[in-house]
Design a protein around this motif. Structure first.
Motif, PDB file in Angstrom:
ATOM      1  N   UNK A 110       3.770   4.770  -4.302  1.00  0.00           N
ATOM      2  CA  UNK A 110       4.524   3.377  -3.855  1.00  0.00           C
ATOM      3  C   UNK A 110       4.301   3.517  -2.208  1.00  0.00           C
ATOM      4  N   UNK A 111       4.131   2.292  -1.889  1.00  0.00           N
ATOM      5  CA  UNK A 111       3.977   1.968  -0.312  1.00  0.00           C
ATOM      6  C   UNK A 111       5.825   2.008   0.089  1.00  0.00           C
ATOM      7  N   UNK A 112       5.706   2.681   1.000  1.00  0.00           N
ATOM      8  CA  UNK A 112       7.280   2.450   1.743  1.00  0.00           C
ATOM      9  C   UNK A 112       7.320   0.779   2.034  1.00  0.00           C
ATOM     10  N   UNK A 113       8.739   0.429   1.820  1.00  0.00           N
ATOM     11  CA  UNK A 113       9.107  -0.909   2.161  1.00  0.00           C
ATOM     12  C   UNK A 113       8.832  -1.397   3.612  1.00  0.00           C
ATOM     13  N   UNK A 114       8.771  -0.469   4.435  1.00  0.00           N
ATOM     14  CA  UNK A 114       8.779  -0.437   6.026  1.00  0.00           C
ATOM     15  C   UNK A 114       7.140  -0.924   6.367  1.00  0.00           C
ATOM     16  N   UNK A 115       6.349  -0.568   5.446  1.00  0.00           N
ATOM     17  CA  UNK A 115       4.861  -0.770   5.791  1.00  0.00           C
ATOM     18  C   UNK A 115       4.524  -2.057   5.543  1.00  0.00           C
ATOM     19  N   UNK A 116       3.833  -2.722   6.757  1.00  0.00           N
ATOM     20  CA  UNK A 116       3.440  -4.210   6.159  1.00  0.00           C
ATOM     21  C   UNK A 116       2.070  -4.082   5.241  1.00  0.00           C
ATOM     22  N   UNK A 117       2.021  -4.916   4.621  1.00  0.00           N
ATOM     23  CA  UNK A 117       0.923  -5.448   3.875  1.00  0.00           C
ATOM     24  C   UNK A 117      -0.279  -6.252   4.481  1.00  0.00           C
ATOM     25  N   UNK A 118      -1.538  -5.502   4.452  1.00  0.00           N
ATOM     26  CA  UNK A 118      -2.709  -5.851   4.928  1.00  0.00           C
ATOM     27  C   UNK A 118      -3.802  -5.668   4.111  1.00  0.00           C
ATOM     28  N   UNK A 119      -4.829  -6.343   4.253  1.00  0.00           N
ATOM     29  CA  UNK A 119      -6.027  -5.954   3.751  1.00  0.00           C
ATOM     30  C   UNK A 119      -6.902  -5.018   4.227  1.00  0.00           C
ATOM     31  N   UNK A 120      -6.889  -4.638   5.509  1.00  0.00           N
ATOM     32  CA  UNK A 120      -7.571  -3.589   6.228  1.00  0.00           C
ATOM     33  C   UNK A 120      -6.791  -3.147   7.437  1.00  0.00           C
TER      34      UNK A 120
END
Length: 160
Positions: A110-120
């Motif tokens: 699971x990605x940490x909630x503080x990590x922004x979502x981006x395709x690359x």
């Protein structure tokens, strides 16, 4: 690797996490693991019931041997059948657990909630910078060239 209990109770969270990582090809693994986990728990439950039944029958055989030989032989046959079924289920259990483990290793954490979502990485957010990047005024050799210069690797021998 995720905890199977977490995946079992939060399949939608895990699926959304996979989508956030743009790894949609892994989405079917979540449902497959849930089905395999269900089958694994069914197998364990059936094996436990068969063992309890076998233990009970084994105790009854001892008591019957002194009285009724025919009934004791029937119970012995039943115990032998139970042993065969237990062995079959144990083999299936190993296979199912192996598949579960293999799939669980592929499903991302699971990605940490503080990590922004981006395709690359072009969509990464720079949080902090220390100084400016240094570009040397000479050409940097490739790592295998450096290793060859120290006799740390023989690429010609590795190619043979």
């Amino acid at each position: 690797m995720l905890d199977i209990k977490f995946l079992r109770s939060n399949p939608d969270v895990v699926k959304q996490n996979i989508k956030n990582k743009f790894q949609d090809e892994k989405l079917p693994l979540v449902d497959e693991v849930i089905e395999l986990d269900k089958r694994n728990r069914e197998i364990k439950q059936e094996v436990e019931a068969l063992r309890a039944e076998k233990n009970k029958a084994s105790k009854e055989i001892g008591a019957m041997m002194a009285q009724k030989l025919e009934e004791a032989e029937a119970l012995k046959k039943k115990v032998a059948e139970s042993n065969g079924r237990i062995n079959d289920l144990s083999e299936e259990e190993k296979e199912v657990e192996e598949k579960i483990k293999k799939n669980m290793m592929i499903i991302p954490n699971i990605i940490d909630p503080s990590v922004p979502i981006g395709k690359d990485d072009s969509e990464n957010v720079e949080v902090e910078r220390f100084g400016e990047p240094v570009v040397p005024d000479f050409e940097i050799p490739y790592h295998t060239e450096i290793m060859e210069s120290f006799n740390g690797i023989d690429l010609d021998a590795a190619r043979r």
